[in-house]
Design an enzyme around this catalytic site. Structure first.
Site, PDB file in Angstrom:
ATOM      1  N   ALA A  65     -30.352  -4.138  19.218  1.00 18.27           N
ATOM      2  CA  ALA A  65     -31.781  -4.364  19.410  1.00 18.27           C
ATOM      3  C   ALA A  65     -32.242  -5.278  18.276  1.00 18.27           C
ATOM      4  CB  ALA A  65     -32.518  -3.049  19.373  1.00 18.27           C
ATOM      5  N   GLY A 108     -27.624  -1.448  20.262  1.00 19.62           N
ATOM      6  CA  GLY A 108     -28.132  -1.606  21.626  1.00 19.62           C
ATOM      7  C   GLY A 108     -27.224  -2.466  22.492  1.00 19.62           C
ATOM      8  N   GLU A 111     -24.658  -0.143  23.686  1.00 18.96           N
ATOM      9  CA  GLU A 111     -25.316   0.754  24.655  1.00 18.96           C
ATOM     10  C   GLU A 111     -25.549   0.046  25.981  1.00 18.96           C
ATOM     11  OE1 GLU A 111     -28.375   1.686  21.716  1.00 18.96           O
ATOM     12  OE2 GLU A 111     -27.917   3.809  21.991  1.00 18.96           O
ATOM     13  N   GLU A 131     -26.251   1.805  13.756  1.00 12.62           N
ATOM     14  CA  GLU A 131     -27.652   2.121  13.439  1.00 12.62           C
ATOM     15  C   GLU A 131     -27.793   2.976  12.183  1.00 12.62           C
ATOM     16  OE1 GLU A 131     -26.242   2.412  16.479  1.00 12.62           O
ATOM     17  OE2 GLU A 131     -27.631   1.762  18.037  1.00 12.62           O
TER      18      GLU A 131
HETATM   19  C1  HXC Z   1     -32.118  -9.252  14.716  1.00 14.34           C
HETATM   20  C2  HXC Z   1     -30.093 -10.202  14.222  1.00 14.34           C
HETATM   21  C3  HXC Z   1     -29.414  -9.047  14.661  1.00 14.34           C
HETATM   22  C4  HXC Z   1     -30.203  -7.961  15.165  1.00 14.34           C
HETATM   23  C5  HXC Z   1     -27.940 -10.459  14.000  1.00 14.34           C
HETATM   24  N1  HXC Z   1     -29.147 -11.056  13.825  1.00 14.34           N
HETATM   25  N2  HXC Z   1     -28.081  -9.226  14.509  1.00 14.34           N
HETATM   26  N3  HXC Z   1     -31.428 -10.309  14.241  1.00 14.34           N
HETATM   27  N4  HXC Z   1     -31.545  -8.117  15.150  1.00 14.34           N
HETATM   28  N5  HXC Z   1     -29.652  -6.829  15.635  1.00 14.34           N
HETATM   29  C6  HXC Z   1     -29.412 -12.397  13.295  1.00 14.34           C
HETATM   30  C7  HXC Z   1     -29.247 -12.452  11.783  1.00 14.34           C
HETATM   31  O1  HXC Z   1     -30.429 -11.995  11.153  1.00 14.34           O
HETATM   32  C8  HXC Z   1     -29.018 -13.923  11.571  1.00 14.34           C
HETATM   33  O2  HXC Z   1     -30.251 -14.611  11.646  1.00 14.34           O
HETATM   34  C9  HXC Z   1     -28.208 -14.331  12.795  1.00 14.34           C
HETATM   35  O3  HXC Z   1     -28.460 -13.316  13.781  1.00 14.34           O
HETATM   36  C10 HXC Z   1     -26.708 -14.381  12.535  1.00 14.34           C
HETATM   37  O4  HXC Z   1     -26.321 -13.130  11.992  1.00 14.34           O
HETATM   38  P1  HXC Z   1     -25.492 -12.986  10.624  1.00 14.34           P
HETATM   39  O5  HXC Z   1     -25.750 -11.629  10.099  1.00 14.34           O
HETATM   40  O6  HXC Z   1     -25.757 -14.142   9.728  1.00 14.34           O
HETATM   41  O7  HXC Z   1     -24.004 -13.132  11.194  1.00 14.34           O
HETATM   42  P2  HXC Z   1     -22.672 -12.503  10.600  1.00 14.34           P
HETATM   43  O8  HXC Z   1     -22.638 -12.653   9.102  1.00 14.34           O
HETATM   44  O9  HXC Z   1     -21.571 -13.120  11.411  1.00 14.34           O
HETATM   45  O10 HXC Z   1     -22.749 -10.939  10.887  1.00 14.34           O
HETATM   46  C11 HXC Z   1     -22.726 -10.507  12.228  1.00 14.34           C
HETATM   47  C12 HXC Z   1     -23.154  -9.002  12.286  1.00 14.34           C
HETATM   48  C13 HXC Z   1     -24.527  -8.837  11.590  1.00 14.34           C
HETATM   49  C14 HXC Z   1     -22.102  -8.134  11.599  1.00 14.34           C
HETATM   50  C15 HXC Z   1     -23.215  -8.622  13.771  1.00 14.34           C
HETATM   51  O11 HXC Z   1     -25.438  -9.806  12.128  1.00 14.34           O
HETATM   52  C16 HXC Z   1     -25.134  -7.479  11.796  1.00 14.34           C
HETATM   53  O12 HXC Z   1     -24.770  -6.512  11.144  1.00 14.34           O
HETATM   54  N6  HXC Z   1     -26.149  -7.400  12.698  1.00 14.34           N
HETATM   55  C17 HXC Z   1     -26.892  -6.171  12.932  1.00 14.34           C
HETATM   56  C18 HXC Z   1     -26.072  -5.185  13.740  1.00 14.34           C
HETATM   57  C19 HXC Z   1     -26.834  -3.886  13.949  1.00 14.34           C
HETATM   58  O13 HXC Z   1     -27.170  -3.173  12.982  1.00 14.34           O
HETATM   59  N7  HXC Z   1     -27.157  -3.584  15.207  1.00 14.34           N
HETATM   60  C20 HXC Z   1     -27.906  -2.373  15.571  1.00 14.34           C
HETATM   61  C21 HXC Z   1     -29.386  -2.678  15.627  1.00 14.34           C
HETATM   62  S1  HXC Z   1     -30.341  -1.255  15.962  1.00 14.34           S
HETATM   63  P3  HXC Z   1     -30.738 -15.604  10.479  1.00 14.34           P
HETATM   64  O14 HXC Z   1     -32.149 -15.918  10.858  1.00 14.34           O
HETATM   65  O15 HXC Z   1     -30.575 -14.865   9.209  1.00 14.34           O
HETATM   66  O16 HXC Z   1     -29.786 -16.761  10.629  1.00 14.34           O
HETATM   67  C22 HXC Z   1     -30.165  -0.990  17.561  1.00 14.34           C
HETATM   68  C23 HXC Z   1     -30.904   0.198  18.117  1.00 14.34           C
HETATM   69  C24 HXC Z   1     -30.681   0.319  19.593  1.00 14.34           C
HETATM   70  O17 HXC Z   1     -29.509  -1.683  18.261  1.00 14.34           O
HETATM   71  C25 HXC Z   1     -31.638   1.300  20.192  1.00 14.34           C
HETATM   72  C26 HXC Z   1     -32.837   0.693  20.803  1.00 14.34           C
HETATM   73  C27 HXC Z   1     -32.681  -0.259  21.893  1.00 14.34           C
END
Ligand code: HXC
Length: 257
Positions: A65, A108, A111, A131
């Site tokens: 998400a 998400g 999911e 998360e």
């Molecule tokens: C918003 C995101 C994002 C996310 C990545 N980006 N994941 N933005 N929400 N979930 C954005 C980053 O901010 C970045 O933007 C760009 O995408 C590239 O990501 P990087 O982090 O620079 O890439 P990398 O170093 O290759 O790392 C990849 C990654 C990391 C390991 C996947 O991005 C990451 O940890 N993302 C979050 C994963 C996460 O926690 N997901 C769960 C979310 S909560 P900029 O602008 O900086 O270039 C969830 C709840 C679900 O999903 C329930 C409700 C629906």
């Protein structure tokens, strides 16, 4: 409707729905979800479409998400957004949905893949429910669907540590159907979609419904449900056609009636 966050491609018998926010690894914001659900509901009504593929790109199916959209929200704002109402609508889609996953399928994104009926993964796919690392927990079915797919102890480990796991592990644990080299994952999903599209559509619909029923019922009422769907198919032209073709050693032509 003009979609900004998804791209729809229709092929013979099936459709591909691709997430289109590559700059944020297809992070799922509310607009993407709204578009996705509307597109799925339209495809569900389209007789030419028998199966749908959800996909991202090689780098990411979806990295979760959109964290930026949620970071400052209060609990009541989250409640009023009612974003999970959209997710619930995906469960109501009658046509089979295949997730074609490459790269990140996290939070998400994982999911969403699990909400689909089948998952084809590339060798480079990475799954996880991270998360916990940002102070929350899965909210779109992760604790329920993952547990049903991989069992309690694995689900606990994945949800409580946020660890990322590989496509091979996902396959070994029963979460994905097949793992193929990255250059073939979409083709593999297309082949599966084509095969399903060649089957009698009403039988496909009622069979999907019965398999999903097993998630929220007892074996007793699940068997009853299955039986009724089985009987119902004897009211279809396709049942008569299919069995007649078998007896006469011919090839059936499905009408979807
Ligand atoms: C918003 C995101 C994002 C996310 C990545 N980006 N994941 N933005 N929400 N979930 C954005 C980053 O901010 C970045 O933007 C760009 O995408 C590239 O990501 P990087 O982090 O620079 O890439 P990398 O170093 O290759 O790392 C990849 C990654 C990391 C390991 C996947 O991005 C990451 O940890 N993302 C979050 C994963 C996460 O926690 N997901 C769960 C979310 S909560 P900029 O602008 O900086 O270039 C969830 C709840 C679900 O999903 C329930 C409700 C629906």
């Amino acid at each position: 409707m003009d979609y900004k966050n998804i791209i729809i491609t229709k092929e013979s018998g099936y459709a591909i729905l691709q997430f289109n926010r590559p700059e944020v690894l297809n992070a799922i914001n509310m607009q993407l979800m709204t578009e996705l659900v509307e597109a799925l509901e339209n495809l569900d009504k389209d007789d030419a479409v028998r199966c749908v593929i959800l996909t991202g790109n090689e780098k990411a199916f979806a990295a979760g998400a959109d964290i930026k959209e949620m970071a400052d929200a209060s609990a009541i704002e989250m409640l009023l957004r009612d974003q999970f109402a959209r997710w619930d609508k995906i469960r109501k889609i009658k046509k089979p949905i295949i997730a074609a996953v490459s790269g990140f399928a996290l939070g998400g994104g994982c999911e969403l893949a699990m909400t689909c009926d089948m998952i084809i993964a590339s060798e480079t796919a990475r799954f996880g429910q991270p998360e916990i690392n940002i102070g929350v927990m899965p909210g779109a079915g992760g604790t329920q669907r993952l547990t049903r797919a991989v069992g309690k102890v694995k689900a606990m480990e994945i949800v409580l540590t946020g660890k990322i796991f590989t496509a091979e592990e996902a396959k070994e644990w029963g979460l994905v159907n097949k793992v193929v080299p990255v250059e073939y994952y979409l083709q593999e999903a297309k082949d599966l979609a084509k095969e399903i599209a060649s089957k009698p559509p009403i039988a496909v619909r009622l069979a999907k419904e019965a398999v999903l029923k097993s998630f929220d019922t007892t074996i007793e009422s699940g068997l009853e449900f299955e039986r009724r769907n089985f009987y119902l198919l004897f009211a279809s032209d396709d049942q008569k056609e299919g069995m007649k073709a078998f007896v006469e050693k011919g090839k059936p032509t499905w009408k979807g009636k």
